[in-house]
Enzyme design. Sequence first.
Site, PDB file in Angstrom:
ATOM      1  N   GLU A  54      44.888  41.382  58.683  1.00 32.88           N
ATOM      2  CA  GLU A  54      43.428  41.492  58.721  1.00 32.88           C
ATOM      3  C   GLU A  54      42.748  40.336  57.985  1.00 32.88           C
ATOM      4  O   GLU A  54      41.759  39.795  58.461  1.00 32.88           O
ATOM      5  CB  GLU A  54      42.962  42.823  58.130  1.00 32.88           C
ATOM      6  N   ASP A  72      33.056  42.483  59.775  1.00 37.00           N
ATOM      7  CA  ASP A  72      34.171  43.018  58.990  1.00 37.00           C
ATOM      8  C   ASP A  72      34.238  42.277  57.659  1.00 37.00           C
ATOM      9  O   ASP A  72      34.072  41.056  57.613  1.00 37.00           O
ATOM     10  CB  ASP A  72      35.487  42.842  59.746  1.00 37.00           C
ATOM     11  N   ASP A 104      34.089  40.643  46.837  1.00 36.25           N
ATOM     12  CA  ASP A 104      34.403  40.134  45.502  1.00 36.25           C
ATOM     13  C   ASP A 104      35.884  40.353  45.194  1.00 36.25           C
ATOM     14  O   ASP A 104      36.629  40.885  46.011  1.00 36.25           O
ATOM     15  CB  ASP A 104      33.492  40.751  44.438  1.00 36.25           C
ATOM     16  N   ASN A 106      37.227  42.279  42.964  1.00 35.18           N
ATOM     17  CA  ASN A 106      37.552  43.641  42.542  1.00 35.18           C
ATOM     18  C   ASN A 106      37.739  44.486  43.801  1.00 35.18           C
ATOM     19  O   ASN A 106      36.758  44.821  44.472  1.00 35.18           O
ATOM     20  CB  ASN A 106      36.428  44.194  41.673  1.00 35.18           C
ATOM     21  N   ASP A 109      36.908  49.207  45.047  1.00 30.18           N
ATOM     22  CA  ASP A 109      36.016  49.849  46.026  1.00 30.18           C
ATOM     23  C   ASP A 109      36.544  49.674  47.450  1.00 30.18           C
ATOM     24  O   ASP A 109      36.400  50.567  48.283  1.00 30.18           O
ATOM     25  CB  ASP A 109      34.571  49.364  45.899  1.00 30.18           C
TER      26      ASP A 109
END
Length: 148
Positions: A54, A72, A104, A106, A109
């Site tokens: 992906e 996406d 980002d 991180n 999420d």
Amino acid sequence: MRSILVITILSYFFVADEAKIFSKCELARKLKSMGMDGFHGYSLANWVCMAEYESNFNTQAFNGRNSNGSSDYGVFQLNSKWWCKSNSHSSANACNIMCSKFLDDNINDDIACAKRVVKDPNGMSAWVAWVKHCKGKDLSKYLASCNL
């Protein structure tokens, strides 16, 4: 002219600070620590394979060329029509988050949203790249050198 050059150079530093390209094993360790190994019946290797095809493990991967006008986002290429809110069109926003948050470094999420995606009846088949490159294949190579 000089100020434009300085601004351009500084913008690259800010973008680079927010983007991360994981190694295969680094992503596998992160996913494992977040409970993805076996989540909803999918092995860790399935998640790593999907992310490779992906986004090539790039947290800043972006595809704005879907035929339905959606985009996406991020390492899992989460779609703006269903999973996150973008400012460009309406969304089901099932993960209750702005799409830009998936760009980002991180990925907590992103992982939480991927867990939401896989709970739907389509499971990992929601990701076309997973169906095409990972589903039903020998995925042992994805974790072979990771020493998990």
